[in-house]
Design an enzyme around this catalytic site. Structure first.
Site, PDB file in Angstrom:
ATOM      1  N   HIS A 122       0.721  -8.425  -0.430  1.00  0.00           N
ATOM      2  CA  HIS A 122       1.497  -8.323   0.989  1.00  0.00           C
ATOM      3  C   HIS A 122       0.367  -9.616   1.882  1.00  0.00           C
ATOM      4  CE1 HIS A 122       3.077  -4.346  -0.054  1.00  0.00           C
ATOM      5  NE2 HIS A 122       3.357  -4.130   1.404  1.00  0.00           N
ATOM      6  N   LYS A 157      -2.724  -6.894   5.935  1.00  0.00           N
ATOM      7  CA  LYS A 157      -2.900  -5.520   5.814  1.00  0.00           C
ATOM      8  C   LYS A 157      -3.975  -4.203   5.580  1.00  0.00           C
ATOM      9  CE  LYS A 157       0.132  -2.525   3.157  1.00  0.00           C
ATOM     10  NZ  LYS A 157       0.234  -1.896   3.744  1.00  0.00           N
TER      11      LYS A 157
END
Length: 260
Positions: free
Chosen positions: A150, A154
């Site tokens: 990600h 995040k």
């Protein structure tokens, strides 16, 4: 009939996509937005119509919304979802970070009110299908590891999608010890997180958005299932499915795959 929607976390990237989705969807109208800590609650300051109520504190929310779409933060999602349920608003939750105990408690609250809702760790159809395929494959390949990748901003690790994938695999995976029984880590945590023997590795780097690989290994062969989300707009297909379905539910469902 027009269904009224409130979007929580509307100032974030996903929240903005959700606002646009509601505005572009026939039969739905944006009636309110919420983001904790706002310095202004004037709709014009956020390029919103004057009839959209803006809230900066959960305790101040007074709305006739029927659906609550949540893309906030892991630290806020439990309180947000509980608020929605207690006020009879169907929750559509895309924020990750809820614990199993919190999910169970929220399901109990929703059941007592016969209120439908959806908590989805991922609204991307490719991610939902990956989870379904991984569960099927795990019956044949008990040796498995998960890698999720990600963007660097995040907030939680592992991702809700990766954890949900591990939980689905664990439902069908035989009790199994994989790898070297005498394995040692010369660098702490190099083997990743451990969910009932399923290793999960979390990558956080700029340039990525949301990606997952599930790696299965067997004697003389391997299987890799991968999904990639390159743009946040891809998640809106699943959100639209959720807001279409949620009114017909009488319980809080965990996982978009369970309403497809």
């Amino acid at each position: 009939m027009t269904i009224k929607v409130l979007v929580a976390g509307f100032t974030g990237a996903m929240g903005q996509k959700a606002v646009n989705l509601v505005n572009d969807s026939e039969g739905f109208v944006l009636t309110g937005v919420f983001a904790a800590g706002l310095t202004s609650t004037t709709p014009a300051d956020y390029n919103l119509p004057a009839d959209v109520a803006v809230f900066g504190d959960l305790a101040d929310i007074d709305t006739d919304a029927e659906i609550w779409i949540d893309f906030t933060l892991p630290s806020a999602v439990y309180a947000d979802t509980k608020f929605a349920i207690e006020h009879g608003i169907h929750p559509v939750i895309g924020t990750t970070g809820l614990t199993d105990d919190q999910e169970a408690e929220l399901q109990g609250l929703a059941k007592a009110k016969a209120l439908g809702g959806i908590i989805a760790p991922n609204f991307g159809m490719s991610a939902v299908l990956l989870m379904k395929f991984a569960k099927e494959a795990a019956t044949y390949f008990p040796d498995v590891e998960i890698i999720e990748m990600h963007h660097g901003d995040k907030a939680d690790a592992p991702s809700g999608t990766a954890l949900s994938t591990a939980k689905l695999i664990d439902e069908v995976r035989p009790a199994h010890k994989q790898g070297n029984e005498n394995e040692t880590e010369t660098l702490a945590n190099v083997r990743g997180g451990d969910y009932n023997g399923i290793r999960i590795h979390a990558v956080r780097l700029p340039g990525y958005l949301a990606h997952e690989q599930v790696l299965f290994g067997g004697p003389g062969e391997a299987l890799t299932i991968r999904q990639d989300s390159f743009d946040r707009s891809s998640f809106m297909t699943g959100v639209k499915v959720a807001i279409d379905k949620v009114g017909g539910l009488s319980e809080l469902v965990i996982g978009l795959e369970n309403v497809l």
